[in-house]
Scaffold this motif. Structure first.
Motif, PDB file in Angstrom:
ATOM      1  N   PRO A   1       0.807  -1.228   0.000  1.00 29.04           N
ATOM      2  CA  PRO A   1       0.000   0.000   0.000  1.00 29.04           C
ATOM      3  C   PRO A   1       0.835   1.271   0.000  1.00 29.04           C
ATOM      4  CG  PRO A   1      -0.121  -1.104   2.130  1.00 29.04           C
ATOM      5  CD  PRO A   1       0.522  -2.061   1.177  1.00 29.04           C
ATOM      6  N   TYR A   2       2.118   1.141   0.346  1.00 27.87           N
ATOM      7  CA  TYR A   2       2.972   2.330   0.382  1.00 27.87           C
ATOM      8  C   TYR A   2       3.258   2.879  -1.017  1.00 27.87           C
ATOM      9  CZ  TYR A   2       3.685   0.739   5.181  1.00 27.87           C
ATOM     10  OH  TYR A   2       3.495   0.333   6.487  1.00 27.87           O
ATOM     11  N   GLY A   3       3.111   2.044  -2.045  1.00 29.78           N
ATOM     12  CA  GLY A   3       3.227   2.549  -3.409  1.00 29.78           C
ATOM     13  C   GLY A   3       2.143   3.576  -3.696  1.00 29.78           C
ATOM     14  N   ASN A   4       0.927   3.320  -3.193  1.00 34.68           N
ATOM     15  CA  ASN A   4      -0.154   4.293  -3.341  1.00 34.68           C
ATOM     16  C   ASN A   4       0.133   5.565  -2.543  1.00 34.68           C
ATOM     17  OD1 ASN A   4      -1.703   2.581  -4.973  1.00 34.68           O
ATOM     18  ND2 ASN A   4      -2.666   1.620  -3.209  1.00 34.68           N
ATOM     19  N   SER A   5       0.745   5.388  -1.373  1.00 34.52           N
ATOM     20  CA  SER A   5       1.054   6.550  -0.531  1.00 34.52           C
ATOM     21  C   SER A   5       2.058   7.474  -1.223  1.00 34.52           C
ATOM     22  CB  SER A   5       1.607   6.089   0.817  1.00 34.52           C
ATOM     23  OG  SER A   5       0.650   5.324   1.523  1.00 34.52           O
ATOM     24  N   ILE A   6       3.043   6.879  -1.898  1.00 43.08           N
ATOM     25  CA  ILE A   6       4.029   7.682  -2.629  1.00 43.08           C
ATOM     26  C   ILE A   6       3.344   8.472  -3.743  1.00 43.08           C
ATOM     27  CG2 ILE A   6       6.051   7.582  -4.150  1.00 43.08           C
ATOM     28  CD1 ILE A   6       6.890   5.049  -2.632  1.00 43.08           C
ATOM     29  N   VAL A   7       2.414   7.835  -4.438  1.00 42.37           N
ATOM     30  CA  VAL A   7       1.682   8.515  -5.507  1.00 42.37           C
ATOM     31  C   VAL A   7       0.877   9.685  -4.930  1.00 42.37           C
ATOM     32  CG1 VAL A   7      -0.216   8.266  -7.166  1.00 42.37           C
ATOM     33  CG2 VAL A   7       1.617   6.565  -7.086  1.00 42.37           C
ATOM     34  N   ALA A   8       0.211   9.455  -3.796  1.00 34.29           N
ATOM     35  CA  ALA A   8      -0.540  10.531  -3.157  1.00 34.29           C
ATOM     36  C   ALA A   8       0.394  11.673  -2.744  1.00 34.29           C
ATOM     37  CB  ALA A   8      -1.305   9.996  -1.942  1.00 34.29           C
ATOM     38  N   ASP A   9       1.541  11.326  -2.169  1.00 32.51           N
ATOM     39  CA  ASP A   9       2.532  12.344  -1.788  1.00 32.51           C
ATOM     40  C   ASP A   9       2.929  13.196  -3.000  1.00 32.51           C
ATOM     41  OD1 ASP A   9       2.629  11.299   0.792  1.00 32.51           O
ATOM     42  OD2 ASP A   9       4.398  10.068   0.401  1.00 32.51           O
ATOM     43  N   PHE A  10       3.213  12.514  -4.102  1.00 36.63           N
ATOM     44  CA  PHE A  10       3.687  13.202  -5.308  1.00 36.63           C
ATOM     45  C   PHE A  10       2.576  14.048  -5.920  1.00 36.63           C
ATOM     46  CE2 PHE A  10       5.082  13.450  -9.766  1.00 36.63           C
ATOM     47  CZ  PHE A  10       6.396  13.847  -9.595  1.00 36.63           C
ATOM     48  N   ALA A  11       1.349  13.522  -5.921  1.00 39.15           N
ATOM     49  CA  ALA A  11       0.220  14.262  -6.490  1.00 39.15           C
ATOM     50  C   ALA A  11      -0.057  15.536  -5.688  1.00 39.15           C
ATOM     51  CB  ALA A  11      -1.023  13.376  -6.525  1.00 39.15           C
ATOM     52  N   ILE A  12       0.041  15.446  -4.375  1.00 37.72           N
ATOM     53  CA  ILE A  12      -0.164  16.621  -3.522  1.00 37.72           C
ATOM     54  C   ILE A  12       0.919  17.661  -3.792  1.00 37.72           C
ATOM     55  CG2 ILE A  12      -0.118  17.427  -1.126  1.00 37.72           C
ATOM     56  CD1 ILE A  12      -1.472  14.713  -0.387  1.00 37.72           C
ATOM     57  N   GLU A  13       2.154  17.189  -3.989  1.00 36.35           N
ATOM     58  CA  GLU A  13       3.246  18.112  -4.299  1.00 36.35           C
ATOM     59  C   GLU A  13       3.033  18.764  -5.665  1.00 36.35           C
ATOM     60  OE1 GLU A  13       6.261  20.306  -3.017  1.00 36.35           O
ATOM     61  OE2 GLU A  13       5.328  18.687  -1.860  1.00 36.35           O
ATOM     62  N   ALA A  14       2.514  17.992  -6.628  1.00 38.90           N
ATOM     63  CA  ALA A  14       2.231  18.535  -7.961  1.00 38.90           C
ATOM     64  C   ALA A  14       1.162  19.625  -7.888  1.00 38.90           C
ATOM     65  CB  ALA A  14       1.789  17.418  -8.896  1.00 38.90           C
TER      66      ALA A  14
END
Length: 540
Positions: free
Chosen positions: A264-277
């Motif tokens: 599930p941490y792969g999804n968390s990284i995507v969320a982190d990156f999307a928020i930064e974007a």
């Protein structure tokens, strides 16, 4: 007509134009890879109020949403959702397919004419050039004279690239291995923006190489099977597929940062990156609509590894729900409550592990491709004196060697029909059709109609095969997908935010309806080969 009368229009000398302040400042498309519809209902009591439930309670829930073609794979799924059409027209017929012109297998997002950006790897040379049609994001770029931004983000390259379309400002995907970075290609840019480099250097990925245990007490995970069972794959270096998983230790034998993709941490990284974007690209900060596409792909990796009935899949969705909550909260803060529109769907579902189904006496099993190939080759030798009349077999399709047929003075239609009549006698093949049939007969319902919408005359094979329900070509552990059966076609479709009606329906909707619905919401042209219809009942 009712929909158009309900919209606020302003009038100018050019005629009716949708008022800018009536449009969302940002459209966010979310695809959850391999999400069956029943994950919404099965895990409902485990979800908080800010993620999936927020979309269901504040927005519109299309409960009977389906894919309308075969095959149900990641590449075709993402392309179909955003183009509003099917592989028959957009050309993404699989993740990989045999190219009849080059006589090689090609990848749906592969492009040797570009180079990777952010990594030296030759494996990240990607673009959307094989997709033949526009997405609604492309149409928004055209409508706004390229003033509206489009950015695609995913763990998977194809999950970032195909939704964002041809004219996107950027698409970013996760390069695992020893790097753990988000990368792109020269199709979009010459170098990564400063904010992406800063994110990569922050070692966010490294922070997720930690123990993975259930978020809540495992005894409360009553919506899934036993943790220790014979139906799950697991990771190299760990004897059983049971919690907890020490990801930092296991990463050494499981592709280093690649192990995060199957957690599930792969999804968390995507969320982190999307928020930064959101922050760095100032998305949704003016009245010109931007588009952000986000694909959460780790759900697919977890499903393939552990199966749809595993504790691991339940924990992954519970954690994804929390990632969605913080993503929505970031949208509230950065764009403004009621100023953005979100839809959430999936690129396909998945079958229960057949070996598990068999324990419940449900018809299911595994295909023996070796035996089938031997039998088929023997038939070809007996009938034609050579196996070379067949050029390739892949994706449940058979490609014939047209040059060999001419050399042997064989009629193409006769060979196609002869092979169909042979293949249909093999175990667990339920249907077989020729390309000629797919091109000449208009099917309106059943599996035949789904096959036809997935059949591309230039790219698909000469014979198309369909297997029995829950019979797959896969290992004895984990789940897969690709069929036209309900476990693969029935996926969520949730809308919420600006311009979205609050409600739910059991009317059948199709994934190709999503792009026309968003296009209608924005008052822009539909994608150029969209076959879906706007869902009027979803729109205010």
């Amino acid at each position: 007509m009712k929909y158009f009368l309900s919209l606020l229009f302003v009038f100018s000398f050019t005629g009716p134009v949708l008022a800018q302040n009536e449009k969302p400042k940002l459209v966010v498309g979310i695809v959850v890879d391999q999400m069956r519809y029943d994950y919404l209902t099965r895990f409902y009591d485990k979800y908080g109020d800010g993620g999936f439930k927020r979309m269901m309670n504040e927005g519109f829930n299309c409960k009977n949403n389906h894919f309308n073609y075969v095959p149900t794979y990641t590449g075709p799924g993402h392309a179909s959702i955003y183009t509003g059409t099917t592989p028959k027209y957009h050309g993404i017929i699989s993740n990989n397919w045999y190219d009849k012109e080059t006589k090689k297998t090609v990848y749906c997002a592969g492009d040797d004419s570009v180079i990777a950006v952010g990594t030296d790897s030759e494996l990240e040379r990607m673009s959307p050039h094989r997709m033949k049609t526009t997405t609604f994001a492309d149409e928004n770029r055209l409508f706004t004279q390229s003033k509206g931004k489009t950015i695609g983000i995913s763990i998977k390259d194809r999950g970032a690239i195909l939704p964002a379309g041809h004219s996107a400002n950027a698409a970013y995907w996760f390069r695992g291995k020893t790097e753990g970075y988000f990368v792109s290609s020269s199709y979009y840019m010459e170098s990564l923006p400063k904010w992406v480099n800063k994110f990569n250097k922050s070692k966010v990925a490294s922070s997720y190489l930690k123990p993975w245990n259930t978020l809540y007490d495992i005894s409360t995970y009553t919506e899934s099977g036993e943790d220790l069972n014979a139906f799950e794959g697991g990771f190299k270096g760990k004897e059983t597929a049971t919690f907890p998983y020490d990801l930092k230790t296991l990463s050494k034998l499981n592709g280093n940062f690649d192990i995060l993709k199957a957690t599930p941490y792969g999804n968390s990284i995507v969320a982190d990156f999307a928020i930064e974007a959101l922050k760095a690209e100032q998305l949704g900060k003016d009245n010109i609509t931007d588009v952000l596409t986000v694909s959460f792909s780790s759900t697919d990796y977890v499903g393939h590894n552990f199966g749809v009935n595993s504790k691991e899949i339940e924990d992954t969705y519970i954690r994804l729900d929390k990632d969605l909550k913080r993503f929505f909260e970031a949208l509230d803060a950065q764009v403004g409550v009621g100023e953005y529109t979100v839809f959430l769907t999936a690129d396909h579902g998945a079958v229960d592990v057949p070996s598990y189904l068999k324990t419940l006496k449900i018809p299911a099993g595994y295909l023996n491709k070796t035996e089938r190939k031997q039998q088929f080759n023997a038939f070809l030798m007996k009938t034609y004196g050579t196996i070379d009349v067949v050029e390739n077999t892949s994706n449940n399709q058979i490609f014939l060697n047209k040059e060999k047929l001419k050399e042997l003075d064989l009629d193409l239609n006769d060979v196609q029909n002869t092979i169909v009549n042979e293949q249909i006698t093999y175990p667990h093949i339920s249907k077989a059709y020729t390309a000629t049939t797919m091109s000449s007969v208009n099917f309106t319902d059943g599996i035949e109609a789904l096959l036809q919408k997935g059949f591309n005359q230039k790219r698909s094979g000469d014979i198309i095969l369909v297997h029995d329900p829950a019979y797959i070509s896969y290992g004895k552990t984990g789940s897969t997908h690709g069929s036209g059966l309900n476990y693969d076609t029935h996926v969520p479709l949730l809308f919420f935010g600006k311009g979205i009606h609050k409600g739910k329906t059991l009317k059948k909707t199709e994934v190709t309806d999503i792009a026309p619905t968003i296009s209608a919401l924005l008052g822009i042209s539909f994608p150029n080969f969209a076959i879906g219809k706007p869902l009027e009942f979803v729109l205010e």
